[in-house]
Design an enzyme around this catalytic site. Structure first.
Site, PDB file in Angstrom:
ATOM      1  N   GLY A 778       3.193   8.593  -6.349  1.00 35.51           N
ATOM      2  CA  GLY A 778       3.967   7.365  -6.184  1.00 35.51           C
ATOM      3  C   GLY A 778       4.149   6.662  -7.512  1.00 35.51           C
ATOM      4  O   GLY A 778       4.539   5.504  -7.554  1.00 35.51           O
ATOM      5  N   GLY A 780       1.535   6.834 -10.086  1.00 40.13           N
ATOM      6  CA  GLY A 780       0.268   6.985 -10.791  1.00 40.13           C
ATOM      7  C   GLY A 780       0.002   8.415 -11.197  1.00 40.13           C
ATOM      8  O   GLY A 780      -0.523   8.681 -12.281  1.00 40.13           O
ATOM      9  N   THR A1057      -3.362   4.843  -8.311  1.00 42.83           N
ATOM     10  CA  THR A1057      -2.795   4.480  -9.606  1.00 42.83           C
ATOM     11  C   THR A1057      -1.310   4.180  -9.532  1.00 42.83           C
ATOM     12  O   THR A1057      -0.776   3.492 -10.397  1.00 42.83           O
ATOM     13  CB  THR A1057      -3.026   5.620 -10.610  1.00 42.83           C
ATOM     14  OG1 THR A1057      -2.521   6.839 -10.056  1.00 42.83           O
ATOM     15  CG2 THR A1057      -4.507   5.790 -10.890  1.00 42.83           C
ATOM     16  N   CYS A1058      -0.650   4.714  -8.496  1.00 41.17           N
ATOM     17  CA  CYS A1058       0.782   4.412  -8.396  1.00 41.17           C
ATOM     18  C   CYS A1058       1.016   2.951  -8.075  1.00 41.17           C
ATOM     19  O   CYS A1058       2.065   2.392  -8.400  1.00 41.17           O
ATOM     20  CB  CYS A1058       1.421   5.300  -7.325  1.00 41.17           C
ATOM     21  SG  CYS A1058       0.630   5.139  -5.715  1.00 41.17           S
ATOM     22  N   MET A1059       0.010   2.303  -7.421  1.00 45.36           N
ATOM     23  CA  MET A1059       0.129   0.890  -7.065  1.00 45.36           C
ATOM     24  C   MET A1059      -0.791   0.015  -7.897  1.00 45.36           C
ATOM     25  O   MET A1059      -0.874  -1.192  -7.648  1.00 45.36           O
ATOM     26  CB  MET A1059      -0.211   0.698  -5.574  1.00 45.36           C
ATOM     27  CG  MET A1059       0.657   1.512  -4.633  1.00 45.36           C
ATOM     28  SD  MET A1059       2.393   1.041  -4.755  1.00 45.36           S
ATOM     29  CE  MET A1059       2.323  -0.638  -4.154  1.00 45.36           C
TER      30      MET A1059
END
Length: 1090
Positions: A778, A780, A1057-1059
């Site tokens: 996403g 990260g 990590t994507c958020m």
């Protein structure tokens, strides 16, 4: 008509006037009638008066014709019986022929009487009463020569030769010389020189080259007649003689396009005749007064060539014999400089082209192509002949034995006068405008550049220029007025006086500081540090300014550049595009009234910004503009130069074409033509874009970062970047093995497979077991992939990059021995680094400054950058520079260098034939620069070019030029500062039941505050995939840092990590929180825990 007043009967109208009143005459008609009658009477009087004049003229003509006819018959009757020994009779006959002479009827009579006079010319010469008659008779012979009649030239030429010769007088007394001078003055006023030039052109054979020898005896005789009035200028005492003779001679022979005999014969003969020295000083005196505005003389290229050609070889010594004052202060020399300053305007009015360009400055030429691109589209109105003439003029002006060059060599530490600085700056300014490589081509310019006292006095003179208001009060410095963009009122403020000296100062000072080493910036005239700088032709002061004075100079130049930007884009729109006088004002003339003024102001802006950029680059190393820790940078503009928060500037920069340049009136038109989707740029937007392109360092670094990020956001929007989150628009999806990250990415992200790396990139990682990791990309996962890929690519063990002594990365010079296709690898790595910048991802890559400088500048690094690559070599070159002159040959150096690649040593020549060229005191500066160029540029040019192509294929090169090399390092890796926990806490969000007051959250922050900086970086990397804080603080972290509850305390902390999301179980003790958190962030388990 009916009357409604009660009277139903019409009243009778009775006129009691006489019969004359029957004619209806109102007042206006009566006045008009009177005027017409008056005008008719006036016209009648004029006709009568005109008739009387015509009758008088006709009667006069007829009477004169009749009298001349009688006199002519009487002349013929007497002349046939004339005794040539009778002097009174000869004088009587001269009076007769001077009365009735007619060009069509009396040529033969004129020749006859002249032959009689020539037989007894000595007696006639001694008869002082006949001088006026002889003078008028010579004027008639001039008319014979002018009319190209069939009469032989022998008699007219003999008359001129005999009666204008000083040798005809046995005793050359002053009285007789004055009589001859008066005769010449009479003839010169009646076209003496023009008639001789016309006759010379008619009678000269074709000439095939310049020669002082006359091609025919007739040409020699005509040259002698031309020289006679000139040679009398130093002997005669007749009012206005010198001025009139030299002015008419200049107008006839030295101005306007030369006829062939003048160029090939007359000028060489006047220059090389040792027996008859040309009166050059008299010529200069005649040019002191402004005869160009009155139209008596023409200020053209031919006059400039004539003055420089006729300058005597020993003119400097001649001046010193008259006035023993040093040449820079000599009054005669100052007047000569004024004349040359006026005449060299022809050099910058014309477009001089050369058949070749100096290869030494090819890089600078390429870098400046955009600035001079408009000159390529304009037709060149100058003829080839005039271009060759101007080229010759510049060569003459720059000859070492010329008076101006000798004067430049005498510039010492004495204060230079204002007249010298004014005239010399005009000459240099005209030369600078003649050709874009003039600073390196012309000896006069680079000689003055290495005269620091000249530059220092020039700057002081500039700083003292002021305008005194007509309303009283204090004076306004012109530099201050220009800094405020007040040049539009040049006719009031006099800002145009700054144009030439300011442009010359900036251009010459840029050349000087380019040759100075950093240590020489610290050297003052009375300082303790001494270096034997043998490369500079001047003695004494090496730098034009003391180290403490450079800060004020930089601040003033910064304000001037900002003022020039305001002047380039005034608040009002020009009414006629392309006419600078409509945009800025018409006060500044510079004798270019027939031309567009734009190139003059454009050149000033160009050299000012170049100097400011050079000083900024030097200040980055020396910090001579250092300020107090809490005060703003000395380079940052005092006011807001970028409107808003940077978003508007980013929009303007994205919409402005690369071809847009300051002082180009067509910028709004181009912007509108190439970008039809928006309105034309406003004045503030044009100013902002100009500042960001030319002098970006006056904008705060944080503002430029916001602008850069805004440009990237706009670029992403054009590539449907965010729409891929909704499965719309193109994207890139790859699968790579974690153990072979570089190899897989190099193949799958090659230009053939993925030509556009600006698209959204999604990554699927494969673990060591060959299974896909559970993490869903996403954002990260991609950041993790990019960070690890760059770490692997820049790993020195891979062989593509090496470490300097300071552990900074730069391309491996011997990479061709490891990779046959190494340009493709560097292109790929450049694309990946560009992708990291594009995604606003910080990666820990300590890149060498000289390598970064190639990415954000069009110029290659110089010798000063060698210290970061090879300190030992750098110190050795400095020792060579300061070595004693006589000991340099003993070092046994030549123009070669030994390269060591994987243990194999090879000798490389620094220049063609370098193995046979020893290093001497004269060429050691060239050797030092060639060694630095080899180490910094030649060895790694192919690698750097490929890397830069890859980088700029993702990120616009123009955007990177907003930053210096150190700022670009910050943009790539972030600042190496401790992580500010308070800033992180202020900008953290909470979810899953957590809040800022929750017990677990309070426990988390207490634990993190006890972490070391290294542990804090591991935590930040665990959550965001990057161990360094955002460049502008955690407020710019997107998405924001977030802490969410992960449930029971038996689990480990995990992250999305994507958020930028940290999932923390609800631990009940600080010990458990610290133990579990450290284990999670230090495990290195990848995305298996998410």
């Amino acid at each position: 008509m009916y009357s409604f007043e009660g009277d139903f009967r019409r009243k009778p109208q009775q006129n009691l006037a006489g019969a004359s009143a029957q004619r209806k005459t109102d007042r206006d008609a009566l006045i008009l009638q009177s005027q017409q009658q008056r005008q008719k009477r006036e016209e009648h009087r004029k006709q009568l008066h005109s008739a009387i004049k015509i009758q008088a003229f006709v009667r006069s003509y007829l009477i004169r014709k009749h009298c001349k006819h009688i006199e002519r018959e009487e002349f013929d009757n007497v002349f046939t019986k004339c005794d040539s020994e009778n002097q009174s009779l000869i004088s009587w006959l001269l009076a007769k022929i001077l009365f009735f002479y007619d060009d069509q009827k009396d040529c033969a009579r004129l020749v006859s009487i002249s032959q009689v006079i020539l037989k007894q010319w000595k007696r006639v010469f001694e008869s002082r009463g006949s001088s006026i008659q002889i003078r008028r008779l010579l004027a008639l012979h001039l008319r014979l020569l002018r009319d190209d009649s069939k009469v032989p030239l022998a008699v007219p030429l003999r008359m001129l030769e005999v009666f204008t010769s000083i040798n005809s007088i046995e005793t050359s007394s002053t009285e007789y010389i004055n009589i001859i001078g008066t005769t010449f003055l009479y003839l010169v006023k009646r076209g003496y020189f023009k008639d001789l030039r016309q006759l010379l052109c008619q009678k000269s054979p074709p000439l095939y080259g310049p020669s002082p020898n006359p091609p025919t005896p007739l040409c020699g005789a005509l040259l002698d007649l031309i020289q006679r009035p000139l040679n009398l200028t130093s002997q005669i005492n007749v009012p206005e003689y010198n001025d009139t003779v030299m002015t008419e001679f200049t107008a006839a022979f030295l101005c306007n396009p030369y006829p062939e005999p003048v160029e090939m014969f007359v000028l060489p003969a006047l220059t090389n005749d040792p027996s008859k020295r040309f009166p050059f000083l008299s010529l200069l005196h005649s040019l002191y007064m402004d005869k160009f505005s009155s139209g008596r003389l023409v200020n053209d290229s031919w006059l400039l060539h004539s003055i420089l050609t006729l300058e005597p070889p020993d003119f400097a010594n001649s001046i010193l014999q008259i006035d023993n004052t040093r040449l820079p202060h000599n009054r005669i020399m100052l007047e000569y400089l004024k004349i040359i300053g006026k005449l060299t305007i022809n050099v910058c009015n014309k477009q001089i082209t050369y058949e070749y360009e100096d290869s030494l400055y090819s890089q600078e030429t390429a870098a400046d192509n955009d600035d001079d691109s408009d000159s390529d589209t304009e037709p060149n109105p100058t003829s080839i002949r005039e271009q060759m003439l101007l080229t010759k003029c510049i060569e003459l002006l720059n000859e070492p034995d010329r008076c101006i060059m000798i004067m430049c060599s005498q510039i010492t530490d004495t204060e230079l006068c204002d007249e010298f600085l004014d005239s010399m700056s005009k000459i240099c300014h005209n030369l600078l405008l003649s050709h874009r490589m003039a600073l390196h081509k012309y000896r006069l310019l680079y000689t003055l550049a290495f005269k620091p006292i000249f530059l220092r006095d020039l700057w002081q003179w500039l700083s003292n220029m002021s305008h005194e208001s007509s309303f009283g009060g204090s004076t306004t410095p012109l530099l201050s007025a220009l800094s405020r963009g007040m040049g539009a009122d040049t006719n009031v403020m006099g800002v145009h006086k700054l144009l030439a000296p300011l442009a010359v100062f900036c251009a010459l000072f840029s050349l000087l500081i380019g040759t100075l080493h950093d240590t020489e910036f610290f050297r003052d005239t009375d300082g303790g540090e001494k270096m034997n700088i043998t490369s500079l032709p001047c003695s004494g002061r090496v730098h034009a300014f003391d180290f403490s004075e450079l800060g004020g100079l930089c601040r003033t130049l910064k304000q001037v550049c900002l003022g020039l930007v305001e002047l380039a884009y005034p608040e009002y729109r020009p009414s006629v595009i392309g006419q600078y006088k409509d945009a800025v004002g018409t006060g500044y003339q510079l004798e270019l009234s027939e031309k567009n003024q734009t190139p003059v102001w454009a050149h000033l802006f160009k050299v000012c910004t170049q100097l400011l950029r050079a000083l900024y680059a030097r200040d980055a190393r020396l910090r001579f503009c250092a300020t107090q820790p809490d005060s703003p940078s000395a380079w940052t503009a005092a006011g807001p130069v970028v409107p808003g928060d940077g978003a508007e500037a980013a929009l303007a920069a994205a919409r402005t074409p690369r071809s847009a340049r300051p002082y180009r009136a067509y910028v709004p038109r181009l912007a509108q033509a190439e970008h039809d989707e928006g309105p034309p740029l406003t004045i503030k937007e044009l100013r902002t874009v100009t500042i960001l392109r030319e002098i970006p360092f006056v904008v705060p670094f944080s503002t430029r970062v916001l602008i850069f990020q805004g440009l990237l956001v706009r670029e992403k929007h054009e590539h449907w970047y965010e729409m891929t989150n909704f499965n719309e628009g193109p994207s890139i999806i790859i699968s790579v093995r974690r153990t072979h990250l570089y190899e897989d990415a190099f193949g799958k992200l090659s230009p053939d497979n993925e030509p556009d790396l600006k698209l959204k990139l999604r990554v699927q990682l494969i673990n060591q077991a060959g299974a896909e990791e559970l993490g869903v990309d996403g954002g990260g996962l991609f950041r993790e992939f990019l960070s690890e890929l760059l770490k692997s690519a820049f790993d020195p063990n891979r062989g593509l990059f090496r470490l300097t002594k300071d552990n900074m990365l730069y391309p491996n010079p011997g990479v061709h021995l490891l990779y046959d296709d190494f340009p493709m690898h560097y292109y790929f790595i450049g694309r990946i680094l560009g992708k990291a910048l594009y995604e606003n991802l910080l990666v820990e890559l300590p890149l060498a400054e000289f390598f970064l400088a190639k990415m954000c500048s069009t110029r290659e690094p110089d010798v000063h950058a060698l210290a970061s690559l090879d300190p030992a070599l750098y110190r050795g070159l400095l020792m060579l520079k300061s070595h004693r002159r006589e000991d340099v040959p003993d070092l046994g150096l030549d123009f070669t260098i030994v390269s060591d690649e994987l243990g194999e040593q090879r000798i490389e020549e620094l220049k063609p034939g370098g193995a046979n060229i020893p290093v001497t005191a004269e060429n050691r500066i060239e050797y030092i620069h060639l060694v630095a160029d080899y180490k910094l540029n030649r060895q790694i040019r192919a690698q750097c070019n490929a890397f830069k192509r890859g980088l700029t294929s993702v990120v616009n090169a123009e955007w990177l030029r907003m930053f210096s090399c150190r700022e670009l390092q910050l943009l790539i890796s972030g600042a190496e500062v401790p992580i500010d926990i308070d800033d992180l806490r202020r900008h953290t969000q909470y979810g899953g039941g957590f809040s800022e007051t929750h017990a677990t959250v309070q426990c988390f922050w207490r634990v993190v505050e006890q972490f070391t900086d290294e542990q804090r970086r591991q935590l930040l990397k665990f959550v965001t995939s990057c161990s360094r804080p955002p460049l502008l603080g955690f407020k710019d972290l997107q998405p924001p840092f977030c802490i969410q509850s992960a449930g029971a305390a038996d689990r480990l902390p995990s992250a999305s990590t994507c958020m930028n999301l940290l999932k923390v179980p609800e631990y009940h003790s600080e010990h458990a929180m610290a133990e579990k958190l450290l284990y999670a962030i230090q495990a290195g388990a990848g995305f298996e825990l998410s």
